[in-house]
Write an enzyme that holds these catalytic residues in place. Structure first.
Site, PDB file in Angstrom:
ATOM      1  CG  ASP A  16       9.894 -52.809  18.445  1.00 34.62           C
ATOM      2  OD1 ASP A  16      11.453 -53.192  18.273  1.00 34.62           O
ATOM      3  OD2 ASP A  16       9.698 -53.241  16.554  1.00 34.62           O
ATOM      4  CG  HIS A  36      23.266 -51.940  11.944  1.00 39.20           C
ATOM      5  ND1 HIS A  36      24.164 -50.625  12.445  1.00 39.20           N
ATOM      6  CD2 HIS A  36      22.922 -51.890  13.027  1.00 39.20           C
ATOM      7  CE1 HIS A  36      23.914 -50.923  13.744  1.00 39.20           C
ATOM      8  NE2 HIS A  36      23.318 -52.231  13.643  1.00 39.20           N
ATOM      9  CB  THR A  71      13.524 -55.017  14.270  1.00 45.49           C
ATOM     10  OG1 THR A  71      13.437 -55.780  15.222  1.00 45.49           O
ATOM     11  CG2 THR A  71      15.098 -55.622  13.396  1.00 45.49           C
ATOM     12  CD  GLU A 100      19.729 -54.781  12.488  1.00 44.52           C
ATOM     13  OE1 GLU A 100      20.776 -54.728  11.746  1.00 44.52           O
ATOM     14  OE2 GLU A 100      19.513 -55.231  13.258  1.00 44.52           O
TER      15      GLU A 100
END
Length: 308
Positions: A273, A217, A210, A214
């Site tokens: 994942d 981004h 995760t 993230e």
């Protein structure tokens, strides 16, 4: 007497020569970061634990996440070799490493981990269509039970905060801000159950990916599928195949759309994942460009040169 004077003259010449050889000359920082240079980014982890039902978020759990990031962004994750043969040559070492900050903004020594307990959750940092005022985002306000961001030109801010629904179920693993956001909210927010590889950890979110996704981004990457449901609008990276929509779960290869096989195993899709394994060379170039002269995170890069 003559010999003594000659000896002194020779010594003076030698000292002058050594002084010139050892003189420190200013080094010009290139506008474009060399391809073989490793960019090292300090992280501050803001643990904002929900006080009515706190999670156990150990230092070891946090450090396990840093280890995952360094593997994934350096192509040292063992599973990257599982990429399909058509994509294996695209798997990239992004050339970025992360470490917990060693000094706070005032120059004091720090562990890079700051802990508070309050009734603030991860939802208190989620903007809605950019219409939420900063004052209403309690997660980023120390005086409201959250934690202020550290300067984004010196750190990557990560907030660990509860993203449960009213029944206590995890409904969102995390979210991130892109480089052009308000500096007061610049960073990444992740639920404790999707952070690191140690308990508490949610099934299918137990590889620490995760944060890999993230932070992608935060480093300017879009989802691999671009605009969901549209073959015309991709992720602005040339070597990622245009993909119609997101994948979830653990898809089996091959899956195809938009006239080619889909790269659902990319870190920027939404699979579990264990199915995420790679960044591409094009994604590497897009990421590294934001640290070049004129890039959105150039100042962070310049500051890391002084502190690493």
């Amino acid at each position: 007497m003559i010999r003594s004077e000659i000896a002194m003259l020779v010594l003076a010449i030698l000292l002058s020569s050594c002084s010139k050889d050892t003189e420190v000359k200013p080094t010009k920082i290139p506008a474009e970061i060399p391809s073989n240079e490793i960019i090292r980014i300090p992280i501050v982890v803001h643990v904002v634990n929900y006080s009515p039902a706190p999670f156990e978020i150990s230092d070891e759990k946090i450090k396990s996440q840093i280890e995952v990031l360094n593997q994934d962004y350096r192509r040292q994750n063992p599973d990257h070799t599982n990429a399909p043969s058509e994509f294996i040559d695209l798997v990239a070492d992004v050339g970025i490493e992360f470490h917990l900050a060693e000094k706070d903004p005032e120059g004091n020594l720090t562990s890079g981990i700051v802990r508070t307990s309050s009734e603030v959750t991860g939802w208190d940092g989620k903007t809605i269509a950019d219409e939420t005022s900063f004052e209403d985002l309690k997660l980023y306000n120390t005086n409201q039970g959250g934690q202020d961001a550290w300067p984004r030109d010196q750190y990557l801010n990560i907030w660990i905060a509860d993203l449960s629904d009213r029944h206590g179920n995890l409904v969102l693993a995390g979210y991130a801000q892109f480089p052009d956001c308000d500096p007061r909210i610049d960073g990444v927010v992740i639920d404790p159950r999707a952070f690191g590889t140690l308990p508490p950890i949610a099934p299918n979110l137990n590889y620490g990916r995760t944060a890999t996704h993230e932070i992608g981004h935060w480093l300017s990457l879009l989802h691999i599928y671009g605009k969901d449901g549209d073959c015309e609008e991709g992720d602005m990276v040339d070597d990622t195949p245009v993909q119609l929509s997101q994948y979830t779960g653990n898809p089996t290869y091959p899956q195809s759309s938009c006239g080619s096989n889909d790269m659902f195993m990319n870190f920027m899709d939404r699979v579990y994942d264990e199915s995420m394994i790679m960044f591409t060379k094009g994604q590497r170039e897009r990421i590294r460009s934001i640290f070049n002269d004129g890039g959105s995170r150039r100042q962070l890069y310049l500051n890391t040169l002084n502190n690493n």
